[in-house]
Design a protein around this motif. Structure first.
Motif, PDB file in Angstrom:
ATOM      1  N   LYS A  18     -10.553  -4.249  -0.939  1.00 28.39           N
ATOM      2  CA  LYS A  18      -9.313  -4.798  -0.383  1.00 28.39           C
ATOM      3  C   LYS A  18      -8.571  -5.553  -1.452  1.00 28.39           C
ATOM      4  CE  LYS A  18     -10.496  -5.242   4.441  1.00 28.39           C
ATOM      5  NZ  LYS A  18     -10.735  -6.214   5.506  1.00 28.39           N
ATOM      6  N   CYS A  19      -7.292  -5.482  -1.331  1.00 26.55           N
ATOM      7  CA  CYS A  19      -6.445  -6.195  -2.284  1.00 26.55           C
ATOM      8  C   CYS A  19      -6.663  -7.695  -2.098  1.00 26.55           C
ATOM      9  CB  CYS A  19      -4.986  -5.827  -2.042  1.00 26.55           C
ATOM     10  SG  CYS A  19      -3.870  -6.776  -3.050  1.00 26.55           S
ATOM     11  N   PRO A  20      -7.047  -8.384  -3.145  1.00 28.11           N
ATOM     12  CA  PRO A  20      -7.305  -9.826  -3.047  1.00 28.11           C
ATOM     13  C   PRO A  20      -6.047 -10.624  -2.754  1.00 28.11           C
ATOM     14  CG  PRO A  20      -7.444  -9.106  -5.344  1.00 28.11           C
ATOM     15  CD  PRO A  20      -7.232  -7.876  -4.511  1.00 28.11           C
ATOM     16  N   ILE A  21      -4.922  -9.992  -2.907  1.00 28.45           N
ATOM     17  CA  ILE A  21      -3.666 -10.704  -2.707  1.00 28.45           C
ATOM     18  C   ILE A  21      -3.210 -10.620  -1.271  1.00 28.45           C
ATOM     19  CG2 ILE A  21      -1.269 -10.866  -3.414  1.00 28.45           C
ATOM     20  CD1 ILE A  21      -3.301 -11.612  -5.541  1.00 28.45           C
ATOM     21  N   CYS A  22      -3.104  -9.416  -0.767  1.00 23.71           N
ATOM     22  CA  CYS A  22      -2.553  -9.268   0.578  1.00 23.71           C
ATOM     23  C   CYS A  22      -3.591  -8.725   1.557  1.00 23.71           C
ATOM     24  CB  CYS A  22      -1.333  -8.366   0.548  1.00 23.71           C
ATOM     25  SG  CYS A  22      -1.724  -6.693   0.079  1.00 23.71           S
ATOM     26  N   GLY A  23      -4.725  -8.238   1.058  1.00 25.59           N
ATOM     27  CA  GLY A  23      -5.777  -7.806   1.962  1.00 25.59           C
ATOM     28  C   GLY A  23      -5.679  -6.349   2.342  1.00 25.59           C
ATOM     29  N   PHE A  33      -6.084  -3.859  -6.843  1.00 24.00           N
ATOM     30  CA  PHE A  33      -4.945  -4.272  -6.027  1.00 24.00           C
ATOM     31  C   PHE A  33      -4.377  -3.079  -5.287  1.00 24.00           C
ATOM     32  CE2 PHE A  33      -5.234  -6.851  -9.827  1.00 24.00           C
ATOM     33  CZ  PHE A  33      -5.501  -8.074  -9.260  1.00 24.00           C
ATOM     34  N   CYS A  34      -3.465  -3.365  -4.376  1.00 22.06           N
ATOM     35  CA  CYS A  34      -2.907  -2.278  -3.567  1.00 22.06           C
ATOM     36  C   CYS A  34      -1.623  -1.782  -4.207  1.00 22.06           C
ATOM     37  CB  CYS A  34      -2.652  -2.775  -2.148  1.00 22.06           C
ATOM     38  SG  CYS A  34      -1.265  -3.899  -2.050  1.00 22.06           S
ATOM     39  N   SER A  35      -1.053  -2.604  -5.031  1.00 20.05           N
ATOM     40  CA  SER A  35       0.206  -2.187  -5.638  1.00 20.05           C
ATOM     41  C   SER A  35       0.417  -2.967  -6.923  1.00 20.05           C
ATOM     42  CB  SER A  35       1.358  -2.445  -4.677  1.00 20.05           C
ATOM     43  OG  SER A  35       1.418  -3.820  -4.386  1.00 20.05           O
ATOM     44  N   ARG A  37       2.807  -4.770  -7.589  1.00 13.96           N
ATOM     45  CA  ARG A  37       3.359  -6.094  -7.313  1.00 13.96           C
ATOM     46  C   ARG A  37       2.231  -7.102  -7.126  1.00 13.96           C
ATOM     47  NH1 ARG A  37       6.829  -7.167  -2.092  1.00 13.96           N
ATOM     48  NH2 ARG A  37       8.397  -5.841  -2.969  1.00 13.96           N
ATOM     49  N   CYS A  38       1.219  -6.664  -6.373  1.00 10.18           N
ATOM     50  CA  CYS A  38       0.092  -7.562  -6.126  1.00 10.18           C
ATOM     51  C   CYS A  38      -0.640  -7.842  -7.433  1.00 10.18           C
ATOM     52  CB  CYS A  38      -0.842  -6.954  -5.089  1.00 10.18           C
ATOM     53  SG  CYS A  38      -0.221  -7.215  -3.422  1.00 10.18           S
ATOM     54  N   ALA A  39      -0.767  -6.841  -8.255  1.00 13.55           N
ATOM     55  CA  ALA A  39      -1.416  -7.041  -9.546  1.00 13.55           C
ATOM     56  C   ALA A  39      -0.631  -8.058 -10.354  1.00 13.55           C
ATOM     57  CB  ALA A  39      -1.487  -5.717 -10.289  1.00 13.55           C
TER      58      ALA A  39
HETATM   59 ZN   LIG Z   1      -1.812  -6.166  -2.147  1.00 14.94          ZN
END
Ligand SMILES: [Zn+2]
Length: 71
Positions: A18-23, A33-35, A37-39
């Motif tokens: 899961k993306c540590p930023i947004c889940g 990350f999922c994207s 942007r999150c990275a």
């Molecule tokens: Zn994310």
């Protein structure tokens, strides 16, 4: 309607990262990350946390502030 020959789930619970930023589930392209942007967000977080940019609270030198016409 033909049933699915292979059970999709319950076979091997693959650990979805899961993306540590947004889940959201991370993409292989931007792991973990999922994207992008999150990275970026994570990078920025790390960056700011590491460097701890000091905010300059020096707003204008008080050389001639209210001491006007002292001499
Ligand atoms: Zn994310």
């Amino acid at each position: 309607m033909p049933n699915d020959p292979e059970p999709a789930d319950a076979q091997a619970p693959r650990p979805v990262r899961k993306c540590p930023i947004c889940g959201k589930p991370a993409l292989k392209e931007y792991r973990p990350f999922c994207s992008k942007r999150c990275a970026d967000v994570d990078l920025q977080r790390w960056f700011t946390g590491s460097y701890a940019i000091p905010l300059s609270e020096d707003e204008g030198s008080s050389e001639d502030g209210d001491d006007q016409g002292g001499r």
